[in-house]
Write a protein that holds these residues in place. Structure first.
Motif, PDB file in Angstrom:
ATOM      1  N   THR A  22       0.845  -1.193   0.000  1.00  0.00           N
ATOM      2  CA  THR A  22       0.000   0.000   0.000  1.00  0.00           C
ATOM      3  C   THR A  22       0.878   1.240   0.000  1.00  0.00           C
ATOM      4  OG1 THR A  22      -1.660  -1.189   1.249  1.00  0.00           O
ATOM      5  CG2 THR A  22      -1.818   1.209   1.236  1.00  0.00           C
ATOM      6  N   VAL A  23       0.589   2.161  -0.904  1.00  0.00           N
ATOM      7  CA  VAL A  23       1.307   3.425  -0.989  1.00  0.00           C
ATOM      8  C   VAL A  23       0.390   4.517  -0.478  1.00  0.00           C
ATOM      9  CG1 VAL A  23       2.406   5.063  -2.538  1.00  0.00           C
ATOM     10  CG2 VAL A  23       2.652   2.617  -2.947  1.00  0.00           C
ATOM     11  N   THR A  24       0.838   5.258   0.518  1.00  0.00           N
ATOM     12  CA  THR A  24       0.048   6.367   1.028  1.00  0.00           C
ATOM     13  C   THR A  24       0.158   7.517   0.045  1.00  0.00           C
ATOM     14  OG1 THR A  24       0.563   5.697   3.272  1.00  0.00           O
ATOM     15  CG2 THR A  24      -0.255   7.940   2.973  1.00  0.00           C
ATOM     16  N   PRO A  25      -0.972   8.048  -0.415  1.00  0.00           N
ATOM     17  CA  PRO A  25      -0.892   9.140  -1.382  1.00  0.00           C
ATOM     18  C   PRO A  25      -0.304  10.395  -0.749  1.00  0.00           C
ATOM     19  CG  PRO A  25      -3.165   8.760  -0.718  1.00  0.00           C
ATOM     20  CD  PRO A  25      -2.339   7.703  -0.086  1.00  0.00           C
ATOM     21  N   GLN A  26       0.384  11.172  -1.555  1.00  0.00           N
ATOM     22  CA  GLN A  26       0.939  12.437  -1.095  1.00  0.00           C
ATOM     23  C   GLN A  26      -0.210  13.418  -0.877  1.00  0.00           C
ATOM     24  OE1 GLN A  26       3.999  13.987  -3.638  1.00  0.00           O
ATOM     25  NE2 GLN A  26       3.945  15.991  -2.686  1.00  0.00           N
ATOM     26  N   VAL A  27      -0.078  14.244   0.136  1.00  0.00           N
ATOM     27  CA  VAL A  27      -1.066  15.276   0.434  1.00  0.00           C
ATOM     28  C   VAL A  27      -0.412  16.623   0.194  1.00  0.00           C
ATOM     29  CG1 VAL A  27      -2.449  16.324   2.267  1.00  0.00           C
ATOM     30  CG2 VAL A  27      -2.259  13.846   2.125  1.00  0.00           C
ATOM     31  N   LEU A  28      -1.126  17.567  -0.416  1.00  0.00           N
ATOM     32  CA  LEU A  28      -0.595  18.902  -0.679  1.00  0.00           C
ATOM     33  C   LEU A  28      -0.270  19.589   0.649  1.00  0.00           C
ATOM     34  CD1 LEU A  28       0.047  21.407  -2.391  1.00  0.00           C
ATOM     35  CD2 LEU A  28      -2.377  21.992  -2.257  1.00  0.00           C
ATOM     36  N   THR A  29       0.984  19.907   0.839  1.00  0.00           N
ATOM     37  CA  THR A  29       1.436  20.645   2.017  1.00  0.00           C
ATOM     38  C   THR A  29       2.247  21.834   1.534  1.00  0.00           C
ATOM     39  OG1 THR A  29       1.576  18.606   3.303  1.00  0.00           O
ATOM     40  CG2 THR A  29       2.754  20.507   4.171  1.00  0.00           C
ATOM     41  N   VAL A  30       1.805  23.039   1.873  1.00  0.00           N
ATOM     42  CA  VAL A  30       2.569  24.231   1.528  1.00  0.00           C
ATOM     43  C   VAL A  30       3.474  24.563   2.703  1.00  0.00           C
ATOM     44  CG1 VAL A  30       0.878  25.123  -0.112  1.00  0.00           C
ATOM     45  CG2 VAL A  30       0.735  25.816   2.273  1.00  0.00           C
ATOM     46  N   VAL A  31       4.651  25.107   2.407  1.00  0.00           N
ATOM     47  CA  VAL A  31       5.649  25.385   3.433  1.00  0.00           C
ATOM     48  C   VAL A  31       6.100  26.840   3.364  1.00  0.00           C
ATOM     49  CG1 VAL A  31       6.445  22.998   3.592  1.00  0.00           C
ATOM     50  CG2 VAL A  31       7.514  24.531   1.950  1.00  0.00           C
ATOM     51  N   TYR A  32       6.630  27.302   4.494  1.00  0.00           N
ATOM     52  CA  TYR A  32       7.076  28.690   4.617  1.00  0.00           C
ATOM     53  C   TYR A  32       8.113  28.778   5.725  1.00  0.00           C
ATOM     54  CZ  TYR A  32       3.461  28.223   8.159  1.00  0.00           C
ATOM     55  OH  TYR A  32       2.686  27.762   9.199  1.00  0.00           O
ATOM     56  N   ALA A  33       8.797  29.921   5.809  1.00  0.00           N
ATOM     57  CA  ALA A  33       9.820  30.137   6.828  1.00  0.00           C
ATOM     58  C   ALA A  33       9.173  30.507   8.156  1.00  0.00           C
ATOM     59  CB  ALA A  33      10.754  31.256   6.388  1.00  0.00           C
ATOM     60  N   THR A  34       9.783  30.062   9.248  1.00  0.00           N
ATOM     61  CA  THR A  34       9.350  30.455  10.590  1.00  0.00           C
ATOM     62  C   THR A  34      10.503  31.076  11.372  1.00  0.00           C
ATOM     63  OG1 THR A  34       9.831  28.264  11.500  1.00  0.00           O
ATOM     64  CG2 THR A  34       7.576  28.659  10.714  1.00  0.00           C
ATOM     65  N   SER A  35      11.593  31.335  10.706  1.00  0.00           N
ATOM     66  CA  SER A  35      12.785  31.864  11.370  1.00  0.00           C
ATOM     67  C   SER A  35      12.590  33.323  11.765  1.00  0.00           C
ATOM     68  CB  SER A  35      13.999  31.734  10.449  1.00  0.00           C
ATOM     69  OG  SER A  35      13.755  32.423   9.241  1.00  0.00           O
ATOM     70  N   LEU A  58       8.582  34.081   4.871  1.00  0.00           N
ATOM     71  CA  LEU A  58       7.464  33.855   5.780  1.00  0.00           C
ATOM     72  C   LEU A  58       6.191  33.750   4.955  1.00  0.00           C
ATOM     73  CD1 LEU A  58       8.336  36.483   8.528  1.00  0.00           C
ATOM     74  CD2 LEU A  58       8.270  34.010   8.848  1.00  0.00           C
ATOM     75  N   CYS A  59       5.080  33.449   5.582  1.00  0.00           N
ATOM     76  CA  CYS A  59       3.799  33.366   4.864  1.00  0.00           C
ATOM     77  C   CYS A  59       3.534  34.661   4.105  1.00  0.00           C
ATOM     78  CB  CYS A  59       2.650  33.134   5.836  1.00  0.00           C
ATOM     79  SG  CYS A  59       2.487  31.444   6.359  1.00  0.00           S
ATOM     80  N   PHE A  60       3.099  34.537   2.887  1.00  0.00           N
ATOM     81  CA  PHE A  60       2.734  35.676   2.047  1.00  0.00           C
ATOM     82  C   PHE A  60       1.223  35.641   1.910  1.00  0.00           C
ATOM     83  CE2 PHE A  60       1.950  37.311  -2.298  1.00  0.00           C
ATOM     84  CZ  PHE A  60       2.453  38.585  -2.137  1.00  0.00           C
ATOM     85  N   HIS A  61       0.553  36.644   2.401  1.00  0.00           N
ATOM     86  CA  HIS A  61      -0.917  36.657   2.427  1.00  0.00           C
ATOM     87  C   HIS A  61      -1.461  35.407   3.108  1.00  0.00           C
ATOM     88  CE1 HIS A  61      -1.610  40.220   0.005  1.00  0.00           C
ATOM     89  NE2 HIS A  61      -0.661  39.809  -0.806  1.00  0.00           N
ATOM     90  N   GLY A  62      -0.747  34.911   4.114  1.00  0.00           N
ATOM     91  CA  GLY A  62      -1.196  33.728   4.846  1.00  0.00           C
ATOM     92  C   GLY A  62      -0.960  32.421   4.127  1.00  0.00           C
ATOM     93  N   LEU A  63      -0.213  32.447   3.028  1.00  0.00           N
ATOM     94  CA  LEU A  63      -0.022  31.259   2.205  1.00  0.00           C
ATOM     95  C   LEU A  63       1.462  30.939   2.100  1.00  0.00           C
ATOM     96  CD1 LEU A  63      -1.427  29.243   0.264  1.00  0.00           C
ATOM     97  CD2 LEU A  63      -1.126  30.927  -1.524  1.00  0.00           C
ATOM     98  N   GLY A  64       1.828  29.697   2.364  1.00  0.00           N
ATOM     99  CA  GLY A  64       3.214  29.289   2.182  1.00  0.00           C
ATOM    100  C   GLY A  64       3.619  29.431   0.727  1.00  0.00           C
ATOM    101  N   ARG A  65       4.899  29.628   0.478  1.00  0.00           N
ATOM    102  CA  ARG A  65       5.362  29.861  -0.891  1.00  0.00           C
ATOM    103  C   ARG A  65       6.096  28.671  -1.485  1.00  0.00           C
ATOM    104  NH1 ARG A  65       2.415  32.739  -3.285  1.00  0.00           N
ATOM    105  NH2 ARG A  65       3.954  33.288  -4.820  1.00  0.00           N
ATOM    106  N   GLY A  66       6.082  27.537  -0.820  1.00  0.00           N
ATOM    107  CA  GLY A  66       6.720  26.345  -1.354  1.00  0.00           C
ATOM    108  C   GLY A  66       5.820  25.138  -1.166  1.00  0.00           C
ATOM    109  N   ILE A  67       6.151  24.063  -1.860  1.00  0.00           N
ATOM    110  CA  ILE A  67       5.385  22.824  -1.752  1.00  0.00           C
ATOM    111  C   ILE A  67       6.309  21.733  -1.237  1.00  0.00           C
ATOM    112  CG2 ILE A  67       4.139  21.046  -3.043  1.00  0.00           C
ATOM    113  CD1 ILE A  67       3.173  23.234  -4.924  1.00  0.00           C
ATOM    114  N   LEU A  68       5.884  21.043  -0.192  1.00  0.00           N
ATOM    115  CA  LEU A  68       6.672  19.959   0.387  1.00  0.00           C
ATOM    116  C   LEU A  68       6.657  18.762  -0.565  1.00  0.00           C
ATOM    117  CD1 LEU A  68       8.203  18.882   2.907  1.00  0.00           C
ATOM    118  CD2 LEU A  68       5.989  18.014   3.696  1.00  0.00           C
ATOM    119  N   LEU A  69       7.843  18.266  -0.895  1.00  0.00           N
ATOM    120  CA  LEU A  69       7.968  17.106  -1.776  1.00  0.00           C
ATOM    121  C   LEU A  69       8.327  15.843  -1.001  1.00  0.00           C
ATOM    122  CD1 LEU A  69       9.986  18.689  -4.734  1.00  0.00           C
ATOM    123  CD2 LEU A  69       7.503  18.343  -4.563  1.00  0.00           C
TER     124      LEU A  69
END
Length: 172
Positions: A22-35, A58-69
């Motif tokens: 069984t392969v667990t499907p990838q879920v869309l996760t957006v990422v951002y800086a917290t530093s 950091l979050c831009f308009h509340g939205l992460g700017r990258g996608i976790l792979l």
């Protein structure tokens, strides 16, 4: 001869069972800086000595700017600016999943590289700008609006929206 045949049969059955795991499907996760300084280096390799390819803000308009792979123990692989793939240090990475798994119908990417879009807050040019891509089979979201924007599903969170063309996903 019987032992050899038994060995081959055993290897064949084990191989068939392994290929059906069984392969667990990838879920869309957006990422951002917290530093504290407001950005996170995206590096060529998972090392603080590796070349910096770009930065993740950091979050831009509340939205992460990258996608976790790919998530690792200390470092994670991300895609930024729709084409740059690199590694970020988990300690300074925040994330936001767009699928809660609560049983609602979900949107699943049906193209090999399914594009996501974000709103053009500058209101110059097209209404939506490319945000990133996810691979086929990725669960995009289970909270969305199908009627707000013609031709698109609007993915909703507490902060902001992403958009995906209706033709690019299946509803499961």
């Amino acid at each position: 001869m019987k032992r050899i045949m038994f060995l081959f049969a055993t290897l064949f059955v084990c191989g068939a069972l392994w290929s059906q795991k069984t392969v667990t499907p990838q879920v869309l996760t957006v990422v951002y800086a917290t530093s504290d300084d407001g950005f996170l280096n995206v590096r060529e390799r998972p090392s603080s000595k590796a070349k910096v390819l770009t930065t993740l803000p950091l979050c831009f308009h509340g939205l992460g700017r990258g996608i976790l792979l790919e998530r690792g123990e200390k470092w994670s692989k991300v895609r930024v600016e729709n084409s740059i793939e690199g590694w970020v240090y988990n300690k300074y990475m925040g994330e936001q999943n767009w699928y809660s798994g609560n049983g609602k119908p979900k949107l699943v990417a049906k193209q090999y590289y399914t594009p996501l879009y974000t709103d053009n807050y500058a209101d110059e040019g097209p209404k939506f700008l490319p945000y990133g891509t996810v691979k086929q089979g990725t669960i995009i979201a289970d909270e969305y609006d199908a009627d707000e924007v013609e031709g698109y599903y609007v993915l909703k969170t507490g902060h902001d929206y992403l958009f995906i063309k209706k033709e690019d996903v299946t509803v499961e």
